[in-house]
Design a protein around this motif. Structure first.
Motif, PDB file in Angstrom:
ATOM      1  N   ASP A  44       0.810  -1.215   0.000  1.00 44.72           N
ATOM      2  CA  ASP A  44       0.000   0.000   0.000  1.00 44.72           C
ATOM      3  C   ASP A  44       0.847   1.271   0.000  1.00 44.72           C
ATOM      4  O   ASP A  44       0.320   2.363  -0.149  1.00 44.72           O
ATOM      5  N   PHE A  45       2.152   1.143   0.176  1.00 49.42           N
ATOM      6  CA  PHE A  45       3.047   2.293   0.223  1.00 49.42           C
ATOM      7  C   PHE A  45       3.386   2.730  -1.197  1.00 49.42           C
ATOM      8  O   PHE A  45       3.739   1.909  -2.034  1.00 49.42           O
ATOM      9  N   GLU A  46       3.297   4.018  -1.462  1.00 45.88           N
ATOM     10  CA  GLU A  46       3.496   4.511  -2.826  1.00 45.88           C
ATOM     11  C   GLU A  46       4.890   5.046  -3.094  1.00 45.88           C
ATOM     12  O   GLU A  46       5.199   5.413  -4.219  1.00 45.88           O
ATOM     13  N   GLY A  47       5.749   5.084  -2.082  1.00 42.00           N
ATOM     14  CA  GLY A  47       7.101   5.606  -2.268  1.00 42.00           C
ATOM     15  C   GLY A  47       8.120   4.512  -2.516  1.00 42.00           C
ATOM     16  O   GLY A  47       7.795   3.355  -2.757  1.00 42.00           O
ATOM     17  N   GLU A  48       9.385   4.914  -2.435  1.00 51.00           N
ATOM     18  CA  GLU A  48      10.475   3.963  -2.611  1.00 51.00           C
ATOM     19  C   GLU A  48      10.660   3.149  -1.343  1.00 51.00           C
ATOM     20  O   GLU A  48      10.481   3.656  -0.238  1.00 51.00           O
ATOM     21  N   LEU A  91      21.347   5.846   3.465  1.00 48.81           N
ATOM     22  CA  LEU A  91      19.887   5.734   3.397  1.00 48.81           C
ATOM     23  C   LEU A  91      19.194   6.874   4.143  1.00 48.81           C
ATOM     24  O   LEU A  91      18.219   7.440   3.648  1.00 48.81           O
ATOM     25  N   PHE A  92      19.688   7.212   5.329  1.00 53.48           N
ATOM     26  CA  PHE A  92      19.075   8.311   6.073  1.00 53.48           C
ATOM     27  C   PHE A  92      19.259   9.629   5.321  1.00 53.48           C
ATOM     28  O   PHE A  92      18.344  10.455   5.283  1.00 53.48           O
ATOM     29  N   SER A  93      20.420   9.837   4.710  1.00 57.15           N
ATOM     30  CA  SER A  93      20.654  11.053   3.925  1.00 57.15           C
ATOM     31  C   SER A  93      19.811  11.074   2.657  1.00 57.15           C
ATOM     32  O   SER A  93      19.262  12.113   2.283  1.00 57.15           O
ATOM     33  N   TYR A  94      19.714   9.936   1.994  1.00 54.15           N
ATOM     34  CA  TYR A  94      18.925   9.835   0.768  1.00 54.15           C
ATOM     35  C   TYR A  94      17.468  10.219   1.025  1.00 54.15           C
ATOM     36  O   TYR A  94      16.809  10.800   0.168  1.00 54.15           O
ATOM     37  N   ALA A  95      16.976   9.906   2.202  1.00 59.18           N
ATOM     38  CA  ALA A  95      15.567  10.160   2.540  1.00 59.18           C
ATOM     39  C   ALA A  95      15.353  11.544   3.162  1.00 59.18           C
ATOM     40  O   ALA A  95      14.353  11.779   3.820  1.00 59.18           O
ATOM     41  N   ASP A  97      14.769  14.346   1.491  1.00 57.61           N
ATOM     42  CA  ASP A  97      13.763  15.086   0.729  1.00 57.61           C
ATOM     43  C   ASP A  97      12.582  14.239   0.303  1.00 57.61           C
ATOM     44  O   ASP A  97      11.732  14.700  -0.440  1.00 57.61           O
ATOM     45  N   LYS A  98      12.549  12.989   0.747  1.00 59.69           N
ATOM     46  CA  LYS A  98      11.468  12.095   0.344  1.00 59.69           C
ATOM     47  C   LYS A  98      11.275  11.029   1.410  1.00 59.69           C
ATOM     48  O   LYS A  98      12.188  10.700   2.158  1.00 59.69           O
ATOM     49  N   THR A  99      10.083  10.490   1.447  1.00 64.64           N
ATOM     50  CA  THR A  99       9.803   9.389   2.363  1.00 64.64           C
ATOM     51  C   THR A  99      10.256   8.092   1.711  1.00 64.64           C
ATOM     52  O   THR A  99       9.978   7.836   0.541  1.00 64.64           O
ATOM     53  N   MET A 100      10.942   7.286   2.503  1.00 68.41           N
ATOM     54  CA  MET A 100      11.443   6.013   2.010  1.00 68.41           C
ATOM     55  C   MET A 100      11.364   4.999   3.146  1.00 68.41           C
ATOM     56  O   MET A 100      11.575   5.342   4.303  1.00 68.41           O
ATOM     57  N   VAL A 101      11.059   3.750   2.807  1.00 70.79           N
ATOM     58  CA  VAL A 101      11.000   2.673   3.794  1.00 70.79           C
ATOM     59  C   VAL A 101      12.200   1.763   3.580  1.00 70.79           C
ATOM     60  O   VAL A 101      12.496   1.358   2.455  1.00 70.79           O
ATOM     61  N   ASP A 126      19.861   9.081  15.672  1.00 69.94           N
ATOM     62  CA  ASP A 126      19.868  10.358  16.392  1.00 69.94           C
ATOM     63  C   ASP A 126      20.418  11.490  15.534  1.00 69.94           C
ATOM     64  O   ASP A 126      19.897  12.608  15.567  1.00 69.94           O
ATOM     65  N   LYS A 127      21.456  11.220  14.781  1.00 74.10           N
ATOM     66  CA  LYS A 127      22.074  12.237  13.919  1.00 74.10           C
ATOM     67  C   LYS A 127      21.086  12.778  12.885  1.00 74.10           C
ATOM     68  O   LYS A 127      21.084  13.962  12.568  1.00 74.10           O
ATOM     69  N   HIS A 128      20.234  11.897  12.370  1.00 74.87           N
ATOM     70  CA  HIS A 128      19.315  12.285  11.290  1.00 74.87           C
ATOM     71  C   HIS A 128      17.866  12.450  11.771  1.00 74.87           C
ATOM     72  O   HIS A 128      16.956  12.528  10.942  1.00 74.87           O
ATOM     73  N   LEU A 129      17.689  12.518  13.053  1.00 76.11           N
ATOM     74  CA  LEU A 129      16.343  12.538  13.633  1.00 76.11           C
ATOM     75  C   LEU A 129      15.443  13.623  13.050  1.00 76.11           C
ATOM     76  O   LEU A 129      14.275  13.385  12.768  1.00 76.11           O
ATOM     77  N   HIS A 130      15.973  14.806  12.840  1.00 72.33           N
ATOM     78  CA  HIS A 130      15.147  15.925  12.388  1.00 72.33           C
ATOM     79  C   HIS A 130      15.343  16.268  10.914  1.00 72.33           C
ATOM     80  O   HIS A 130      14.763  17.249  10.430  1.00 72.33           O
ATOM     81  N   THR A 131      16.130  15.460  10.210  1.00 72.66           N
ATOM     82  CA  THR A 131      16.413  15.801   8.810  1.00 72.66           C
ATOM     83  C   THR A 131      16.019  14.717   7.819  1.00 72.66           C
ATOM     84  O   THR A 131      16.051  14.958   6.624  1.00 72.66           O
ATOM     85  N   SER A 132      15.670  13.543   8.296  1.00 70.13           N
ATOM     86  CA  SER A 132      15.379  12.432   7.390  1.00 70.13           C
ATOM     87  C   SER A 132      13.925  11.992   7.522  1.00 70.13           C
ATOM     88  O   SER A 132      13.313  12.156   8.573  1.00 70.13           O
ATOM     89  N   HIS A 133      13.421  11.428   6.437  1.00 71.29           N
ATOM     90  CA  HIS A 133      12.065  10.874   6.420  1.00 71.29           C
ATOM     91  C   HIS A 133      12.096   9.356   6.258  1.00 71.29           C
ATOM     92  O   HIS A 133      11.112   8.754   5.810  1.00 71.29           O
TER      93      HIS A 133
END
Length: 151
Positions: A44-48, A91-95, A97-101, A126-133
């Motif tokens: 059901d997920f529409e992203g990457e 992976l955390f950096s890649y995400a 600007d976009k939601t990724m699972v 923790d490093k990417h807590l506020h910058t990654s999706h």
């Protein structure tokens, strides 16, 4: 046919649709449908998304397999990560600007061959807590055994 687990499926769908970084632990004894639950939610997920099943080998072997998978799924040139920490950082950096699972199934296999993995993962989260999706899903039996829920 997928039967049951409606509440768990709703939770995963809510996690996948949130606008922030999320981490989920899914644990329990073997053959109760953990992996099928995750796969159903991903339908059901529409992203990457990247689904990786860790192997009972070495860190480097898992890193190599995962590097190849990431390159294929994201249509990138062959990535040459040297450690799981590099994979997580990517992976955390890649995400950002976009939601990724990212599903890491059989996490305990990877954990058993890599001393300090929990700490490394916590640091990256923790490093990417506020910058990654990134939506990180860790799945496995030993997680449940360590909590004393299964003997």
């Amino acid at each position: 046919m997928f039967v049951g687990r409606e509440n768990e499926l709703k939770i995963l769908n809510r996690v996948f649709s949130s606008n922030r970084q999320e981490s989920v632990l899914i644990y329990g004894r073997r053959r109760i449908g953990k992996t099928e639950l995750i796969k159903k939610a991903i339908e059901d997920f529409e992203g990457e998304y990247i689904y990786y099943e860790a192997k009972q080998t070495t860190e480097l072997s898992n890193v190599d397999s995962l590097s190849s998978l990431i390159s294929d799924i994201l249509n990138l040139p062959r990535l040459g990560f040297q450690s799981m920490e590099e994979v997580f950082e990517f992976l955390f950096s890649y995400a950002k600007d976009k939601t990724m699972v990212f599903v890491l199934d059989e996490y305990p296999y990877l954990r058993s061959c890599m001393k300090g993995l929990d700490s490394i993962l916590q640091t990256v989260i923790d490093k990417h807590l506020h910058t990654s999706h990134l939506k990180l899903i860790l799945c496995g039996l030993v997680l449940c055994q360590e909590k004393g829920l299964i003997k």
